[in-house]
Design an enzyme around this catalytic site. Structure first.
Site, mmCIF file in Angstrom:
data_model
loop_
_atom_site.group_PDB
_atom_site.id
_atom_site.type_symbol
_atom_site.label_atom_id
_atom_site.label_comp_id
_atom_site.label_asym_id
_atom_site.label_seq_id
_atom_site.Cartn_x
_atom_site.Cartn_y
_atom_site.Cartn_z
ATOM 1 N N THR A 46 2.619 10.348 4.211
ATOM 2 C CA THR A 46 3.052 8.964 4.031
ATOM 3 C C THR A 46 4.561 8.860 4.012
ATOM 4 O OG1 THR A 46 2.905 7.004 2.611
ATOM 5 C CG2 THR A 46 3.022 9.105 1.497
ATOM 6 N N ARG A 47 5.065 7.720 4.402
ATOM 7 C CA ARG A 47 6.450 7.387 4.091
ATOM 8 C C ARG A 47 6.506 6.005 3.448
ATOM 9 N NH1 ARG A 47 10.176 8.769 8.446
ATOM 10 N NH2 ARG A 47 11.524 7.373 7.333
ATOM 11 N N HIS B 90 -0.148 1.698 -1.736
ATOM 12 C CA HIS B 90 -0.863 0.488 -2.103
ATOM 13 C C HIS B 90 -2.357 0.819 -2.172
ATOM 14 C CE1 HIS B 90 2.908 -1.516 -1.771
ATOM 15 N NE2 HIS B 90 3.051 -1.171 -0.504
ATOM 16 N N HIS C 116 -3.858 3.021 0.638
ATOM 17 C CA HIS C 116 -3.508 4.446 0.556
ATOM 18 C C HIS C 116 -4.270 5.124 -0.584
ATOM 19 C CE1 HIS C 116 0.104 2.194 2.027
ATOM 20 N NE2 HIS C 116 -0.075 3.010 3.036
ATOM 21 N N ARG D 202 -5.662 5.387 11.311
ATOM 22 C CA ARG D 202 -5.614 4.666 12.579
ATOM 23 C C ARG D 202 -4.230 4.827 13.212
ATOM 24 N NH1 ARG D 202 -8.648 0.081 13.970
ATOM 25 N NH2 ARG D 202 -7.641 -1.351 15.411
#
Ligand SMILES: [Zn+2]
Length: 392
Positions: free
Chosen positions: A199-200, A204, A207, A293
């Site tokens: 992740t960057r 939320h 995630h 995705r």
């Protein structure tokens, strides 16, 4: 005996960073060598080599490895490798360097000495050939393609010794963990199956949901941040860490997630990059990688599930890290919970979707962020960060 997946293509990790005790002498020797300036992508690859994340590579690729990786995703020795790792220079500099010569590797921006390369090969490449295979396009508007097209005409291949990890260990103290360190952290916790979640973003609800799906299957999850230059609108790493900590403390079983960061520069090669992300996660000790995705995609160059399907095309045994293929996730008001299009039969207007752009706008306007989108503890951390920006 570790229960974790072994490093890729090797019995042990091969970090190329020289032991600290040898660095001063090698740096002194390097000060008398010809200097090759590295682009930001080449610097990030050198750091990945240095920390052992690109095990078993011993340096920048020669021509046979470059061609094999580009065309068939294999090194000349047959080992799986989805994206070539190369170093380029200008014609003039290339002409001045002899095969067998040692050269100093210099950060092209900061001019910091980063390592030494023993030049075993000099060769020129067909850049369109590389791009059309790796990126599935040679369109110069693609940011990864643009970097390849901007490379110098000569590639230098050979083994490297690295002398520095740049600012990363100091800037990201407590977050910057080398593969040997994440493996030790997993082993300490008795984990054998570990999923990496790249992740960057701060995390939320979507995630959180992805991560919890992975925890249902594995012993734990490594929340793995891409460290490095931020794009406008990106949340700085330390704020992301605080937001993720707030989420972990309130909504995760204690000890099921760990945070770390690593110094790659994204190529946005979509499906090929998903494979790269999986193969080096094996070195970090991760048996699984969450592939969402349009993983590592950009614009509309790749279909939303291309990065899922490419794993099905690999020869058996290409690597041990497996994808956890998960579609886009959202909160559905009719299901009363998080879901994906595989589990929720309802329509778009029954689901909550907030884009990153809209979210930043909501923070800027002081609007309430719905708890179905983000946990209040995470919103509080982000609110404090955005309020700080306003005061500047
Ligand atoms: Zn639903």
């Amino acid at each position: 005996m570790s229960k974790l997946v072994p490093p890729h293509g090797a019995d042990a990790l091969k970090p190329l960073l020289l032991p600290e005790i040898e660095r001063a002498e090698e740096a002194e020797r390097a000060s008398r060598l010809k200097q090759v300036p590295l682009s930001s992508r080449e610097v990030s690859d050198l750091f990945m080599l240095g920390m052992g994340a690109y095990t078993p590579l011993e340096g920048f690729m020669g021509e046979a490895d470059w061609r094999g990786c580009s065309e068939h995703m294999t090194l000349a020795n047959g080992l799986f490798r989805p994206i070539p790792i190369t170093l380029s220079c200008s014609q003039e500099l290339g002409d001045s360097i002899g095969v067998g010569e040692d050269v100093a590797l210099i950060d092209g921006d900061s001019e910091e000495l980063l390592g030494v390369l023993t030049v075993e090969e000099k060769y020129s490449i067909d850049r369109e050939f590389e791009c059309s295979h790796v990126f599935r396009t040679a369109d110069p508007d693609h940011p990864g393609v643009a970097k390849v097209l901007a490379q110098g005409p000569v590639n230098l291949g050979g083994p490297v010794r690295t002398l520095s990890e740049g600012h990363f260990p100091a800037t990201y103290a407590g977050l910057y963990h080398r593969p040997a360190e994440t493996r030790a952290m997993f082993s300490e916790r008795g984990w054998s199956k570990v999923a990496a979640f790249q992740t960057r973003n701060p995390m939320h609800r979507s995630h959180e949901y992805l991560t919890k799906i992975a925890i249902e299957i594995c012993d734990g999850v490594l929340i793995h941040q891409v460290l490095g230059a931020l794009k406008p609108g990106d949340i700085p790493a330390d704020v992301r860490v605080r937001a993720i900590d707030a989420l972990a403390q309130n909504y995760f079983v204690h000890g099921t997630i760990l945070q770390a960061g690593y110094p790659i520069e994204m190529r946005y090669a979509g499906p090929r990059e998903a494979l790269l992300h999986a193969v080096f996660r094996q070195n970090f000790g991760c048996s699984h990688l969450v592939v969402g995705r349009d993983h590592a995609g950009v614009g509309d160059y790749y279909g939303p599930h291309d990065a899922h399907h490419i794993f099905d095309t690999l020869a058996p045994g290409s690597m041990q890290t497996e994808p956890l293929r998960i579609d886009i996730t959202f909160y559905c008001y009719t299901c009363h919970g998080m879901a994906t299009t595989k589990t929720c039969p309802h329509t778009a207007d029954e689901r909550l979707a907030i884009s990153g752009t809209r979210l930043r706008e909501m923070f800027a306007e002081g609007e309430d962020i719905p708890p179905e989108f983000s946990r209040p503890e995470v919103v509080a951390v982000l609110r404090e960060y955005y309020d700080g920006l306003d005061r500047q």
